[in-house]
Write a protein that holds these residues in place. Sequence first.
Motif, PDB file in Angstrom:
ATOM      1  N   MET A  43      12.890   6.314  -4.549  1.00  0.00           N
ATOM      2  CA  MET A  43      12.231   5.514  -5.189  1.00  0.00           C
ATOM      3  C   MET A  43      12.138   4.033  -5.096  1.00  0.00           C
ATOM      4  SD  MET A  43      12.196   7.699  -8.629  1.00  0.00           S
ATOM      5  CE  MET A  43      14.094   8.590  -8.801  1.00  0.00           C
ATOM      6  N   GLY A  44      13.601   3.427  -5.199  1.00  0.00           N
ATOM      7  CA  GLY A  44      14.204   2.176  -5.215  1.00  0.00           C
ATOM      8  C   GLY A  44      13.149   1.537  -3.838  1.00  0.00           C
ATOM      9  N   ALA A  87       3.588  -9.208  -5.040  1.00  0.00           N
ATOM     10  CA  ALA A  87       3.823 -10.947  -4.651  1.00  0.00           C
ATOM     11  C   ALA A  87       2.322 -11.125  -3.735  1.00  0.00           C
ATOM     12  CB  ALA A  87       5.012 -10.864  -4.137  1.00  0.00           C
ATOM     13  N   ARG A  88       2.536 -10.331  -3.230  1.00  0.00           N
ATOM     14  CA  ARG A  88       1.335 -11.159  -1.710  1.00  0.00           C
ATOM     15  C   ARG A  88      -0.073 -10.372  -2.353  1.00  0.00           C
ATOM     16  NH1 ARG A  88      -0.798 -13.759   1.841  1.00  0.00           N
ATOM     17  NH2 ARG A  88      -1.953 -12.358   3.714  1.00  0.00           N
ATOM     18  N   GLY A  89      -0.213  -9.822  -2.983  1.00  0.00           N
ATOM     19  CA  GLY A  89      -1.683 -10.317  -4.017  1.00  0.00           C
ATOM     20  C   GLY A  89      -1.442 -10.986  -4.858  1.00  0.00           C
ATOM     21  N   MET A 106       0.615  -1.345  -0.651  1.00  0.00           N
ATOM     22  CA  MET A 106      -0.205  -0.117  -0.125  1.00  0.00           C
ATOM     23  C   MET A 106       0.523   1.285  -0.202  1.00  0.00           C
ATOM     24  SD  MET A 106      -2.940   0.676   2.281  1.00  0.00           S
ATOM     25  CE  MET A 106      -4.264  -1.261   2.224  1.00  0.00           C
ATOM     26  N   PRO A 107       1.042   2.108  -0.497  1.00  0.00           N
ATOM     27  CA  PRO A 107       1.607   3.652  -0.643  1.00  0.00           C
ATOM     28  C   PRO A 107       1.760   4.445  -0.281  1.00  0.00           C
ATOM     29  CG  PRO A 107      -0.020   3.338  -2.836  1.00  0.00           C
ATOM     30  CD  PRO A 107      -0.167   2.180  -1.843  1.00  0.00           C
ATOM     31  N   SER A 108       2.561   4.762   0.986  1.00  0.00           N
ATOM     32  CA  SER A 108       2.701   5.800   1.729  1.00  0.00           C
ATOM     33  C   SER A 108       2.139   7.070   0.908  1.00  0.00           C
ATOM     34  CB  SER A 108       3.799   5.402   2.364  1.00  0.00           C
ATOM     35  OG  SER A 108       3.995   6.565   3.814  1.00  0.00           O
ATOM     36  N   VAL A 128      10.956  -1.269  -4.176  1.00  0.00           N
ATOM     37  CA  VAL A 128      10.882  -2.756  -3.746  1.00  0.00           C
ATOM     38  C   VAL A 128       9.403  -3.270  -2.994  1.00  0.00           C
ATOM     39  CG1 VAL A 128      11.915  -3.697  -1.608  1.00  0.00           C
ATOM     40  CG2 VAL A 128      13.111  -3.152  -3.279  1.00  0.00           C
ATOM     41  N   GLN A 129       8.620  -2.378  -2.204  1.00  0.00           N
ATOM     42  CA  GLN A 129       7.866  -1.901  -1.463  1.00  0.00           C
ATOM     43  C   GLN A 129       6.560  -2.504  -2.238  1.00  0.00           C
ATOM     44  OE1 GLN A 129       7.057  -2.692   1.729  1.00  0.00           O
ATOM     45  NE2 GLN A 129       5.158  -3.537   1.500  1.00  0.00           N
TER      46      GLN A 129
END
Length: 100
Positions: free
Chosen positions: A43-44, A55-57, A1-3, A48-49
Amino acid sequence: MPSTRFPIRSLVALSIMSALAGCASEPTFGERLVAEGQSRAEMGAQAVQAEKDIARGRQLIEEGRSQERDARAKLDEGQRLVDRGNDRLNEIRNAVSQRR
């Protein structure tokens, strides 16, 4: 989820750039490199997040599909049992009514 919060690294980079913008001279190569490096590091970390989220989705989707297949099989078996039970009850009712 984006921060949704503003990353600290970006604040630092903005602070450096703002401080340098107030100066009469252009930022040095090193200062520009530091600001760019901090931005790229952020950005890196976000990339990664995002990859972890993907993958979790995908894992959750597969688990959901598996559970859906299991649920459908149970529904089909349950319907077969109900149908078989209703058929048997109707046979018994007919047999009882014929004996009267």
